[in-house]
Design an enzyme around this catalytic site. Structure first.
Site, PDB file in Angstrom:
ATOM      1  CB  CYS A   1      -6.910  -7.446   2.227  1.00 34.44           C
ATOM      2  SG  CYS A   1      -5.616  -6.283   1.836  1.00 34.44           S
TER       3      CYS A   1
ATOM      4  CB  VAL B   1      -0.930  -0.008   1.236  1.00 36.81           C
ATOM      5  CG1 VAL B   1      -1.661   1.318   1.378  1.00 36.81           C
ATOM      6  CG2 VAL B   1      -1.922  -1.161   1.141  1.00 36.81           C
TER       7      VAL B   1
HETATM    8  C1  UDX Z   1      -8.745  -7.081  -1.597  1.00 43.69           C
HETATM    9  C2  UDX Z   1      -9.864  -6.084  -1.946  1.00 43.69           C
HETATM   10  O1  UDX Z   1     -10.470  -6.462  -3.173  1.00 43.69           O
HETATM   11  C3  UDX Z   1      -9.341  -4.683  -2.025  1.00 43.69           C
HETATM   12  O2  UDX Z   1     -10.388  -3.757  -2.217  1.00 43.69           O
HETATM   13  C4  UDX Z   1      -8.665  -4.368  -0.695  1.00 43.69           C
HETATM   14  O3  UDX Z   1      -8.210  -3.100  -0.609  1.00 43.69           O
HETATM   15  C5  UDX Z   1      -7.559  -5.374  -0.438  1.00 43.69           C
HETATM   16  O4  UDX Z   1      -8.129  -6.670  -0.418  1.00 43.69           O
HETATM   17  P1  UDX Z   1      -6.784  -8.352  -2.854  1.00 43.69           P
HETATM   18  O5  UDX Z   1      -6.440  -8.952  -1.526  1.00 43.69           O
HETATM   19  O6  UDX Z   1      -5.702  -7.824  -3.704  1.00 43.69           O
HETATM   20  O7  UDX Z   1      -7.817  -7.144  -2.670  1.00 43.69           O
HETATM   21  O8  UDX Z   1      -7.507  -9.495  -3.671  1.00 43.69           O
HETATM   22  P2  UDX Z   1      -8.955  -9.714  -4.344  1.00 43.69           P
HETATM   23  O9  UDX Z   1      -8.858  -9.499  -5.790  1.00 43.69           O
HETATM   24  O10 UDX Z   1     -10.004  -8.996  -3.615  1.00 43.69           O
HETATM   25  O11 UDX Z   1      -9.106 -11.287  -4.114  1.00 43.69           O
HETATM   26  C6  UDX Z   1      -9.115 -11.825  -2.783  1.00 43.69           C
HETATM   27  C7  UDX Z   1      -9.237 -13.321  -2.790  1.00 43.69           C
HETATM   28  O12 UDX Z   1     -10.541 -13.717  -3.166  1.00 43.69           O
HETATM   29  C8  UDX Z   1      -8.292 -14.040  -3.738  1.00 43.69           C
HETATM   30  O13 UDX Z   1      -7.757 -15.164  -3.065  1.00 43.69           O
HETATM   31  C9  UDX Z   1      -9.171 -14.473  -4.880  1.00 43.69           C
HETATM   32  O14 UDX Z   1      -8.705 -15.646  -5.518  1.00 43.69           O
HETATM   33  C10 UDX Z   1     -10.488 -14.718  -4.168  1.00 43.69           C
HETATM   34  N1  UDX Z   1     -11.660 -14.566  -5.039  1.00 43.69           N
HETATM   35  C11 UDX Z   1     -11.964 -13.355  -5.566  1.00 43.69           C
HETATM   36  C12 UDX Z   1     -12.495 -15.655  -5.287  1.00 43.69           C
HETATM   37  O15 UDX Z   1     -12.257 -16.761  -4.805  1.00 43.69           O
HETATM   38  N2  UDX Z   1     -13.604 -15.468  -6.073  1.00 43.69           N
HETATM   39  C13 UDX Z   1     -13.920 -14.283  -6.626  1.00 43.69           C
HETATM   40  O16 UDX Z   1     -14.950 -14.202  -7.318  1.00 43.69           O
HETATM   41  C14 UDX Z   1     -13.082 -13.179  -6.358  1.00 43.69           C
END
Ligand code: UDX
Length: 433
Positions: free
Chosen positions: A260, A11
């Protein structure tokens, strides 16, 4: 404006680079002097698309510098962002000791008005603690404001998320702080929501927990699809077509990981509990996520019967594609469980090999997906990297000891896998007859 960003993590670095590109003079500070040295030498400690180029540009034109000297960085800035880590403790609460430590250091460095802004994700009421810490440690007569300005940056698209945000949330207690932060974000032309500090803190936790809830929800629905013979891809598409629900975060798989969502769900449950509310809904979200990871192992067992002494080719280690981040990656628990049963793991990941070495043991790493699969009893696809989608299935089958694929991210086409002669299993999808 002169800005100081404390914390050169994901970040902090993205924010520092973007604020510098927006025309500010930024100093990014970290207590890890090795990291500062690395950044000063033009290298980037994390993989984030576009970040190296961005940092090169803004360091090159003098808009951004790195420093280990918090004291002078704070003195030379009116706006101070705190973007240090808030890791989860054993009991799920956020460890705020870095935030507190930095607040004390800022107080020690302050010689004129500053606005101190929480950028890290923190539980509600942290702003009050920062304010109290500053007041306790500051010489009287120095004015300051505390604000909350949560980030909404997804790894892999963090720069774009910063420059083109859905919203900018600014939690403030004074008009002066509101004006400074509104002016800072003016170049983005984004929608700005001004709130009190506590509401801004909760917006961040509530948003991430909502995303986690959407993922656990669709994974739970995928289980019902599997049991009933329906297809989760079609169900997700149909549900997501509702303009209120939207199609994002409705992809079934092995659940959420990363730096996160897991941490924020447990921290929000914990702070709600401390405040006297039992957040049962989010506890269920967590439990579904845990079960979903077990499911990948169970599916492999259903296909191979005995796991002991089998070679499993793991495709993808990072918690999602386009990142090398292994923090809370589902692959960790899944691989540990397979190793406990006696499996040999040969893994391939386009970006996360180095970071996975720190959290996984006894893995043989391959240079590409085919090398990982050569002689293996099964392929277990754990991260939906694009290159796996275009894999040559006929070639793959020829290399493997037995033609088994567990596609825990629903990336491959089941009909193609069947046609190529694979025993193929995925999450909640209807298999072709
Ligand atoms: C997240 C939030 O989206 C973001 O707004 C915040 O500031 C930080 O946390 P990030 O951790 O980068 O971002 O990943 P993200 O794209 O949100 O995916 C999180 C997890 O969910 C991943 O493991 C992904 O594989 C999983 N996921 C996401 C699913 O299993 N299914 C989905 O449909 C979407």
């Amino acid at each position: 404006m002169n800005l100081c960003i404390i914390g050169a993590g994901h970040v902090g670095l993205v924010s520092a680079g973007c604020f510098a590109r927006m025309g500010n003079k930024v100093v990014c500070v970290d207590s890890d002097l090795e990291k500062i040295k690395l950044l000063e030498s033009g290298r980037t400690p994390i993989y984030e698309p576009g970040l190296s180029e961005l940092l090169e540009e803004v360091v090159g034109n003098g808009a951004l510098e790195f420093s280990g000297d918090l004291d002078s960085a704070v003195k030379s800035s009116e706006v101070v962002f705190v973007a240090v880590g808030t890791p989860a403790k054993e009991d799920g609460t956020a460890d705020l000791s870095y935030v507190e430590g930095v607040a004390c250091q800022i107080a020690g460095a302050m010689d004129s008005y500053k606005i101190i802004i929480e950028k890290s994700t923190v539980p509600v009421q942290t702003g009050e603690w920062i304010k109290r810490t500053l007041s306790l440690n500051l010489p009287s007569g120095i004015d300051f404001d505390v604000a909350s300005n949560p980030e909404f940056l997804r790894e892999g698209t963090a720069i774009e998320d910063f420059m083109k945000p859905d919203r900018v949330v600014i939690g403030v207690e004074s008009k002066r702080a509101e004006d400074i932060l509104t002016k800072l974000y003016e170049p983005l032309n984004a929608e700005i929501l001004i709130t009190d500090i506590k509401s801004a803190e909760i917006i961040k936790h509530a948003s991430n927990c909502f995303l986690a809830m959407k993922i656990s929800y669709i994974n739970a629905v995928a289980n019902v699809c599997e049991l009933s013979g329906a297809d989760i891809e079609l169900v997700s598409a149909g549900v997501g077509m509702d303009k209120i629900i939207r199609p994002d975060f409705l992809k079934a798989g092995i659940g959420y990981g990363g730096s996160c969502l897991p941490k924020d769900v447990s921290a929000f449950i914990a702070i709600a509990g401390e405040l006297g509310y039992d957040f049962e809904l989010l506890k269920a979200v967590e439990e579904i996520n845990r079960q979903q990871q077990e499911k990948a192992v169970r599916k492999l067992k259903e296909m191979l019967w005995i796991i002991k002494d089998k070679t499993i080719a793991v495709w993808g280690l990072s918690f999602k594609p386009e990142t090398d981040d292994m923090r809370d990656a589902p692959s960790i628990k899944i691989i540990n469980a397979l190793q406990e049963e006696g499996a040999r793991i040969r893994a391939y990941d386009p970006a996360a090999v180095e970071s996975s070495r720190k959290v996984l043991q006894n893995i043989e790493y391959a240079a590409d997906p085919y090398e990982a699969a050569a002689g293996a009893n099964a392929v277990l696809l754990l991260t939906e990297w694009k290159e796996f989608k275009n894999v040559d299935l006929a070639k793959l089958k020829g290399l493997m000891a037995s033609p088994v694929i567990v596609d825990a991210r629903n990336l491959l086409n089941p009909a193609d896998a069947k046609k190529a002669g694979f025993e193929y299993s995925s999450i909640g999808r209807k298999m072709p007859e």
